[in-house]
Enzyme design. Structure first.
Site, PDB file in Angstrom:
ATOM      1  N   SER A 147       0.827  -1.198   0.000  1.00  0.00           N
ATOM      2  CA  SER A 147       0.000   0.000   0.000  1.00  0.00           C
ATOM      3  C   SER A 147       0.869   1.259   0.000  1.00  0.00           C
ATOM      4  CB  SER A 147      -0.977  -0.029   1.177  1.00  0.00           C
ATOM      5  OG  SER A 147      -1.921   1.014   1.083  1.00  0.00           O
ATOM      6  N   ASP A 306      -2.866   6.330  -3.802  1.00  0.00           N
ATOM      7  CA  ASP A 306      -1.663   5.693  -3.266  1.00  0.00           C
ATOM      8  C   ASP A 306      -1.171   4.619  -4.239  1.00  0.00           C
ATOM      9  OD1 ASP A 306      -3.593   3.749  -2.817  1.00  0.00           O
ATOM     10  OD2 ASP A 306      -2.889   3.247  -0.812  1.00  0.00           O
TER      11      ASP A 306
END
Length: 577
Positions: A147, A306
């Site tokens: 992530s 992201d």
């Protein structure tokens, strides 16, 4: 149980150890503390998978810890699901160091068990992996990603056959199978040419993307005529060196936004994330280049996803003409209000909005306003995905799900937070309010005027290594066991201990919390304020969340500052013990 020293010796003496890891072991020998940290435990496989620093050792992400996890997953799937070998597992990966290699290692181990792997031929977003599980009908999915963690991290994220992150009970069973793998260095696997010869690997190109884009167009609240109109509203988008560089522009093109500017330097899939201090849209510095381009183009809205494109950050102009980054709570409440205001009221009778227990209560206030029931889950989108699955049998319908950490889901064709979906609705919403002569900030303050000034904040303390883990444990023990009565002058009305599964009221009454167990404590304070503490499940941090509701912006900010100062004293006193 083998000591960490013996485990290190086993690795050090293994003749076929990967050369780069062999070299790293030589360097670790000169640093006893780092060496112990690399081997003193096995990398934790949590409720969604595992995430950690790349490197040599059982407490690191490398081909051997990946192989062990995949071996356990394969055995679990063979025991608990049907037609495993034919249905297979779909695998995607992001732009991080070793992501493609780990994806291929996953396929190699699955192949040794006769399980077919569907592997994307290039990097893809996490929500596309979730969608692919459902589209292909596979028994599971694996996403190689960490992530928004720093560049030295990577991760292994597991999805169930519904396309959601594995549930705690599923994770617990998978862990049992992983723990049965005695030697991570000797897990069986096939080479790539063997996989291809035996047709145990299928490379995915554009098919899933196109099917996803078809579904994506359907989340719009516009009519066909409205969608067909050219929209010249300036938009700036940055994928922050990650996976969304293709899908977000394609999705906006479907909505006929024709003035989209991509931050070219950050459209490069760079595992070092070299233009930002952190590839996390929650961090305002991640918007620096987007803001510069926004000023040049007079952009109405700035989008930042992201690296694995499951989180979205948005910035819009304030009254001073500067770009202001909305919080995840604020953007979520705005999207919820827009979606509900433009939905058929008859279809909302069974509608449910889902949020986490650390997400703003403004969302519940908005949902109440439209007659929609709010359901709370534990922190983590896996719980939202699990709740959506329950709706298949309850007759309830999903209308929106979100969490404070920039994760949103508009339509359940994916079952994890989806920054691509959220980007579409954020731009559609910004365009709608622009047509009314307003900005998203104007719309937000209208919500505050209607429901109260809900403000939130989160602070985290990083405590690395073995000693850090012990300090985090001490903090949680203190807030769980000490009879705290007030924070910042506000009386504690309820104490929710999610590990014990109990809610204690100030009059002594106790009731059960009908949620899974988690190491988290939340204090419900008077005047619609609250504080919550929980250790991060993916990073060496303890997080403290604050929420207040005030009569004005100034009142809310004062309450937040007071609560944070009160908690700071408690945390520092515990850390210094």
């Amino acid at each position: 149980m083998m000591s960490w020293e013996r485990t290190f010796e086993k690795w050090d003496s293994y003749q076929n150890l990967e050369p780069n890891l062999k070299q790293e072991l030589k360097q670790l020998k000169a640093d006893p503390v780092a060496l112990e940290d690399a081997f003193y435990k096995e990398l934790t496989f949590g409720t969604g998978g595992m995430r950690g620093v790349l490197g040599a050792g059982t407490n690191r992400m490398n081909v051997y810890t990946i192989r062990k996890a995949v071996s356990g997953l394969a055995n679990y799937l063979l025991e608990h699901t049907v037609n495993v070998k034919d249905r297979g597992v779909v695998i995607a990966y992001d732009s991080r160091h070793m992501s493609k290699e780990f994806a291929l290692e996953t396929a190699k181990v699955l192949g040794a068990y006769g399980i077919t792997a569907y592997v994307f031929s290039s990097l893809r977003p996490t929500p596309l992996l979730s969608f692919a599980v459902r589209y292909l009908g596979t028994v599971s999915g694996v996403m190689i990603t960490a992530s928004h963690n720093p560049p030295e991290y990577n991760g292994f994220k597991v999805y169930n056959e519904d396309g959601g992150q594995i549930t705690p009970s599923q994770a617990s069973e998978i862990i049992t199978y992983i723990n049965q793998v005695e030697d991570e260095l000797s897990v069986p696997y096939l080479e790539q040419d063997e996989l291809e010869e035996q047709e145990l690997i299928n490379w995915i190109k554009d098919e899933i993307d196109n099917a996803y884009l078809d579904k994506l167009q359907g989340i719009s609240k516009w009519s066909a005529d409205e969608m067909a109109k050219e929209k010249t509203m300036p938009i700036v988008f940055t994928p922050l060196h990650g996976t969304a560089s293709q899908l977000v522009p394609k999705g906006l093109k479907q909505l006929n936004f024709t003035n989209v500017h991509v931050v070219k330097e950050q459209a490069i899939a760079d595992p070092e994330f070299s233009t930002v201090a952190s590839p996390n849209p929650e961090e305002h510095q991640a918007f620096t280049m987007a803001i510069e381009q926004g000023k040049q183009t007079n952009a109405t809205i700035l989008l930042a996803t992201d690296p694995d494109a499951d989180r979205l950050g948005v910035a819009v102009k304030n009254s001073a003409g500067d770009y202001q980054v909305l919080t995840g709570n604020q953007l979520g409440a705005l999207m919820l209000d827009y979606l509900l205001a433009h939905s058929d009221k008859a279809l909302l009778r069974t509608g449910r909005m889902i949020k986490t227990v650390v997400t703003s209560e403004l969302g519940k206030a908005v949902a109440d306003y439209y007659g929609i029931k709010t359901l709370n889950t534990l922190t983590g989108f896996k719980f939202i995905g699990e709740k959506i699955r329950e709706f298949d049998s309850t007759g309830e319908s999903f209308v929106f799900g979100y969490e404070e950490s920039y994760g949103y889901l508009i339509s359940s064709f994916a079952r994890d937070k989806d920054a691509v979906q959220a980007s579409m609705i954020a731009c559609e919403m910004a365009y709608y309010w622009q047509q009314q002569g307003k900005t998203l900030l104007d719309a937000l303050y209208e919500l505050f005027a209607r429901h109260g000034y809900y403000f939130e904040n989160m602070q985290s303390i990083t405590l690395k290594g073995k000693q850090g883990s012990e300090k985090i444990r001490l903090i949680m023990d203190y807030v769980r066991n000490e009879p705290l009565q007030k924070f910042g002058g506000l009386e504690v009305e309820q104490t929710e201990d999610y590990l014990a599964g109990t809610r204690k009221f100030k009059d002594g009454q106790v009731e059960n919390i009908e949620l899974p167990k988690e190491n988290m404590v939340k204090y419900i304070l008077e005047r619609d304020c609250w504080i919550c503490l929980r250790p991060s499940g993916t990073e060496p941090k303890i997080k403290c969340y604050f929420g207040v509701r005030g009569t004005s912006e100034a009142d809310s900010k004062d309450k937040l500052a007071t609560l944070q100062a009160s908690m700071d004293k408690i945390l520092q006193a515990t850390i210094e013990v």
